[in-house]
Scaffold this motif. Structure first.
Motif, mmCIF file in Angstrom:
data_model
loop_
_atom_site.group_PDB
_atom_site.id
_atom_site.type_symbol
_atom_site.label_atom_id
_atom_site.label_comp_id
_atom_site.label_asym_id
_atom_site.label_seq_id
_atom_site.Cartn_x
_atom_site.Cartn_y
_atom_site.Cartn_z
ATOM 1 N N UNK A 149 59.636 -5.515 -37.663
ATOM 2 C CA UNK A 149 60.233 -6.209 -36.522
ATOM 3 C C UNK A 149 59.585 -5.814 -35.205
ATOM 4 N N UNK A 150 59.323 -4.522 -35.034
ATOM 5 C CA UNK A 150 58.685 -4.061 -33.803
ATOM 6 C C UNK A 150 57.248 -4.567 -33.714
ATOM 7 N N UNK A 151 56.529 -4.590 -34.836
ATOM 8 C CA UNK A 151 55.158 -5.127 -34.830
ATOM 9 C C UNK A 151 55.151 -6.565 -34.338
ATOM 10 N N UNK A 152 56.069 -7.381 -34.856
ATOM 11 C CA UNK A 152 56.138 -8.786 -34.444
ATOM 12 C C UNK A 152 56.437 -8.913 -32.949
ATOM 13 N N UNK A 153 57.372 -8.109 -32.473
ATOM 14 C CA UNK A 153 57.726 -8.186 -31.056
ATOM 15 C C UNK A 153 56.589 -7.692 -30.166
ATOM 16 N N UNK A 154 55.869 -6.678 -30.605
ATOM 17 C CA UNK A 154 54.727 -6.197 -29.829
ATOM 18 C C UNK A 154 53.641 -7.258 -29.761
ATOM 19 N N UNK A 155 53.364 -7.899 -30.882
ATOM 20 C CA UNK A 155 52.343 -8.954 -30.892
ATOM 21 C C UNK A 155 52.736 -10.080 -29.952
#
Length: 149
Positions: free
Chosen positions: A71-77
């Motif tokens: 989830x954090x990876x998606x939000x960072x991207x």
């Protein structure tokens, strides 16, 4: 077979289709994705143009199968794609799989996802945990503030 795909596409409302501009941005991001065993680096378009010494760097410690990490990876991207004040276009994100390094695993096994800033002297500074409920815009602002310190 083409008729089957066309039929399926006709069932999906056009309002949910990504715009051509979003698809181009996504394609550029995918093309710049460089993979090495268990370490992933994501570069935004501006960071590819800047020299490595001037780019800002983040490290995300995660592991496969971690839904909070994903989830954090998606939000960072998504945060990297937002332009305007406090833009993160020049930020390099390195994703590290803690299961590939015993030192990382021991340090972060109960804490992931862990986001750290790489300072100009090469030291890492761990950021306070970002709530999974935070929106992309707020994550972008928090990271930009931490990077400007």
């Amino acid at each position: 077979m083409a008729t089957g795909i066309a039929t399926m596409a006709a069932r999906i409302p056009a309002s949910t289709w990504p715009s051509a501009a979003r698809l181009r941005v996504f394609h550029r991001q995918v093309m710049k994705l460089s993979l090495s065993p268990r370490v992933v680096s994501l570069h935004s378009s501006a960071s590819a143009l800047s020299s490595p010494s001037t780019s800002r760097k983040l490290i995300l410690y995660s592991k496969p199968g971690c839904c909070l990490c994903d989830g954090l990876k998606e939000k960072l991207q998504a945060a990297f794609l937002i332009s305007g004040p406090d833009s993160l276009h020049d930020v390099e994100l390195q994703i590290r799989d803690i299961t590939s390094n015993p030192k990382w695993e021991k340090a972060y096994q109960y804490e992931i996802p862990v986001l750290a800033i790489v300072r100009s002297d090469g030291t890492e500074e761990t950021l306070p945990r970002l709530s999974p409920r935070l929106g992309v815009e707020l994550i972008r602002k928090k990271i930009a503030a931490a990077l400007s310190q």
